[in-house]
Design an enzyme around this catalytic site. Sequence first.
Site, mmCIF file in Angstrom:
data_model
loop_
_atom_site.group_PDB
_atom_site.id
_atom_site.type_symbol
_atom_site.label_atom_id
_atom_site.label_comp_id
_atom_site.label_asym_id
_atom_site.label_seq_id
_atom_site.Cartn_x
_atom_site.Cartn_y
_atom_site.Cartn_z
ATOM 1 C CB VAL A 11 -13.394 -26.967 48.160
ATOM 2 C CG1 VAL A 11 -12.365 -25.988 47.631
ATOM 3 C CG2 VAL A 11 -12.728 -28.061 48.988
ATOM 4 C CD GLU A 158 -15.521 -32.201 54.885
ATOM 5 O OE1 GLU A 158 -16.333 -32.817 55.571
ATOM 6 O OE2 GLU A 158 -15.139 -32.585 53.761
ATOM 7 C CE LYS A 210 -5.369 -31.041 49.752
ATOM 8 N NZ LYS A 210 -6.165 -30.711 50.887
ATOM 9 C CG PHE A 255 -3.454 -34.457 62.881
ATOM 10 C CD1 PHE A 255 -4.144 -35.109 61.874
ATOM 11 C CD2 PHE A 255 -3.727 -33.116 63.108
ATOM 12 C CE1 PHE A 255 -5.083 -34.429 61.109
ATOM 13 C CE2 PHE A 255 -4.664 -32.437 62.356
ATOM 14 C CZ PHE A 255 -5.349 -33.098 61.351
ATOM 15 C CB CYS A 266 -8.727 -35.095 52.343
ATOM 16 S SG CYS A 266 -9.494 -33.762 51.442
ATOM 17 N NE ARG A 333 -17.178 -36.018 50.973
ATOM 18 C CZ ARG A 333 -16.829 -34.922 50.329
ATOM 19 N NH1 ARG A 333 -16.624 -34.955 49.018
ATOM 20 N NH2 ARG A 333 -16.673 -33.782 50.966
HETATM 21 N N1 LIG Z 1 -13.929 -31.682 51.113
HETATM 22 C C1 LIG Z 1 -12.778 -31.285 51.593
HETATM 23 O O1 LIG Z 1 -12.617 -31.131 52.800
HETATM 24 C C2 LIG Z 1 -11.614 -30.968 50.686
HETATM 25 C C3 LIG Z 1 -10.461 -30.435 51.247
HETATM 26 C C4 LIG Z 1 -9.386 -30.132 50.426
HETATM 27 C C5 LIG Z 1 -9.475 -30.346 49.048
HETATM 28 N N2 LIG Z 1 -10.612 -30.891 48.510
HETATM 29 C C6 LIG Z 1 -10.652 -31.068 47.058
HETATM 30 O O2 LIG Z 1 -11.451 -30.027 46.513
HETATM 31 C C7 LIG Z 1 -12.215 -30.494 45.399
HETATM 32 C C8 LIG Z 1 -13.702 -30.307 45.663
HETATM 33 O O3 LIG Z 1 -14.037 -31.035 46.826
HETATM 34 P P1 LIG Z 1 -15.500 -30.945 47.448
HETATM 35 O O4 LIG Z 1 -15.474 -31.779 48.664
HETATM 36 O O5 LIG Z 1 -15.910 -29.516 47.547
HETATM 37 O O6 LIG Z 1 -16.323 -31.666 46.264
HETATM 38 P P2 LIG Z 1 -17.897 -31.920 46.106
HETATM 39 O O7 LIG Z 1 -17.992 -33.121 45.252
HETATM 40 O O8 LIG Z 1 -18.549 -31.852 47.442
HETATM 41 O O9 LIG Z 1 -18.400 -30.646 45.282
HETATM 42 C C9 LIG Z 1 -18.116 -30.403 43.927
HETATM 43 C C10 LIG Z 1 -19.310 -29.688 43.307
HETATM 44 O O10 LIG Z 1 -18.976 -29.328 41.976
HETATM 45 C C11 LIG Z 1 -20.170 -29.437 41.195
HETATM 46 N N3 LIG Z 1 -19.778 -29.486 39.777
HETATM 47 C C12 LIG Z 1 -19.188 -30.496 39.099
HETATM 48 N N4 LIG Z 1 -18.969 -30.122 37.808
HETATM 49 C C13 LIG Z 1 -19.415 -28.848 37.678
HETATM 50 C C14 LIG Z 1 -19.444 -27.916 36.623
HETATM 51 N N5 LIG Z 1 -18.966 -28.206 35.415
HETATM 52 N N6 LIG Z 1 -19.987 -26.705 36.840
HETATM 53 C C15 LIG Z 1 -20.473 -26.375 38.051
HETATM 54 N N7 LIG Z 1 -20.474 -27.223 39.108
HETATM 55 C C16 LIG Z 1 -19.935 -28.438 38.925
HETATM 56 C C17 LIG Z 1 -20.817 -30.701 41.716
HETATM 57 O O11 LIG Z 1 -22.185 -30.748 41.388
HETATM 58 C C18 LIG Z 1 -20.570 -30.545 43.213
HETATM 59 O O12 LIG Z 1 -21.627 -29.871 43.863
HETATM 60 C C19 LIG Z 1 -11.801 -31.962 45.222
HETATM 61 O O13 LIG Z 1 -10.754 -32.010 44.292
HETATM 62 C C20 LIG Z 1 -11.305 -32.357 46.596
HETATM 63 O O14 LIG Z 1 -10.355 -33.394 46.530
HETATM 64 C C21 LIG Z 1 -11.686 -31.181 49.316
#
Ligand SMILES: NC(=O)c1ccc[n+]([C@@H]2O[C@H](COP(=O)([O-])OP(=O)(O)OC[C@H]3O[C@@H](n4cnc5c(N)ncnc54)[C@H](O)[C@@H]3O)[C@@H](O)[C@H]2O)c1
Length: 488
Positions: A11, A158, A210, A255, A266, A333
């Site tokens: 994200v 994604e 969401k 879907f 998700c 995941r």
């Molecule tokens: N992956 C998806 O497709 C998706 C879609 C919609 C929403 N989300 C939501 O978005 C959020 C992030 O998802 P993601 O898949 O990108 O997560 P992720 O775990 O892949 O990435 C999060 C990143 O944040 C970094 N991080 C953690 N604490 C930190 C800090 N204090 N300072 C700097 N960096 C820090 C981690 O090292 C990691 O690289 C989650 O809440 C998830 O539920 C994800």
Amino acid sequence: MRVSVIGLGYVGLVTSAGLAEWGHDVVGVEASEARLSLLREGRLPFYEPGLDELVGRHGGTGRLRFASPAEAEEEINASEIVFIAVGTHDGNGGWQTDTACAALESIVPHMADDATLVIRSTLPPEFVDTLAGIVREHRRDHGKGAIPVLLNPEFTREARAIQDFMHPDRIVLGVIDDPEQIGVERTQRLYEQAEAPIVVLRGLDAAFSKLGANLFLATKISFANELAALCDAYGAQVDQVVSAMAYDTRIGGAFLRPGVGFGGSCLPHQVSMTVKAAMEIGIPTPLLAAVDHINHRQRDQFVERITESVTDIEGAKVALLGLTFKPHTDDLRDAPSLTIADALLKRGARVVAYDPMADAAERAAELVPGLEIAASVSDAIADADAIGLITEWPEFSEIDWTSARGSVRGAAIVDGRNALSPDRVAEAGFSYRGFGRGYAPASEAGVLQPENGRTPIAIQPDVGAVSLPATAIPAQSMRLAERVGRSD
Ligand SMILES: NC(=O)c1ccc[n+]([C@@H]2O[C@H](COP(=O)([O-])OP(=O)(O)OC[C@H]3O[C@@H](n4cnc5c(N)ncnc54)[C@H](O)[C@@H]3O)[C@@H](O)[C@H]2O)c1
């Protein structure tokens, strides 16, 4: 506009690169040293189509920079908007807010008095109403005044994340703390190039918009799987059924593709957590519980179908095609492949998998002890007793099944995404089983047996059920394919 993005996962990195593409000046802040050094070398920590190009382009001009939290204090202080995009999963099917709380504690005090904080992470509903207090307290502790706080939930998929970020269907802003609308007005300006409707809601309503979207999409997939089970029982063909349903604008075809069900970071997590959290406050959610149940059942059914297709699963070689939770990503995941491979190994099968994402395949082998990885489709299927398709990577539709037939030991295919042509596979001498498509015995192309063994039915051509002038068929087929869409 000057922007900081905290957390460079799927994200955060997509948000950073997309904002840089619109001309904003972005610093991406990442706590993981390994991830940060990859990014500084111009490499991405994961695969997302088109992202390397954007990061390369804007990294080169300096419009997109990467920093550790310690290095980023000044940049954060100079930012007009700070996004938080850290993870909120506990890695065990539950929520966790410790990472978000730690990020808020270290970031919020460094923000300028006129800056706006925007939370992009998906948050558990009960946490949303505590956010305003948490942020105000961190500001007060450092002798600073309140700042606007908004939610901006992420709807990108994604494998299509860049397109979804640059051209979203809608942008949702949830107001957590913004009495003078300064944060809303500024964030609207940040997104003005997206040319999408911007929906401004209360914070909790934005969080639920969401959650509601994801729960509905998951429901559609489980509905398609229930429909497929009925089609199998009665001898109908789900592809034809759904393509006719898709013309109904109240329904749409996206879907509605049956198979091994949904995976990824998700949908499975949000369905199961919603059921669990609602139960804790005494609210029954029988529909969502059924969605979850059906999704798990699909994985079990795939394992059953593979088991039934071999004489003895113990010692049989099963080739699995695809490991990532969907094509064009390297994300594993909650991928159905992991549960399926593990269950087949427990039944005594030898499981050999191929995925075009070699790194993801290696990680899968670490996650599922005993899973073997092949370097190519032909290596995976050599001497296989059964073949199972789990991820609909386009290259699997190109397999020459006639020549593949010569290298396998058992000629059975279970198609977990309804991605292959039953006709072509049966013609090549394989038996075919998908979901809701009946059963095609080997060498009887054009004949599908309903799952319950009733009268065989003829396979319909792709648009056979639609009466159209011949010249209209290609365009119509394309629209049908678009409507039916992918189930991810
Ligand atoms: N992956 C998806 O497709 C998706 C879609 C919609 C929403 N989300 C939501 O978005 C959020 C992030 O998802 P993601 O898949 O990108 O997560 P992720 O775990 O892949 O990435 C999060 C990143 O944040 C970094 N991080 C953690 N604490 C930190 C800090 N204090 N300072 C700097 N960096 C820090 C981690 O090292 C990691 O690289 C989650 O809440 C998830 O539920 C994800």
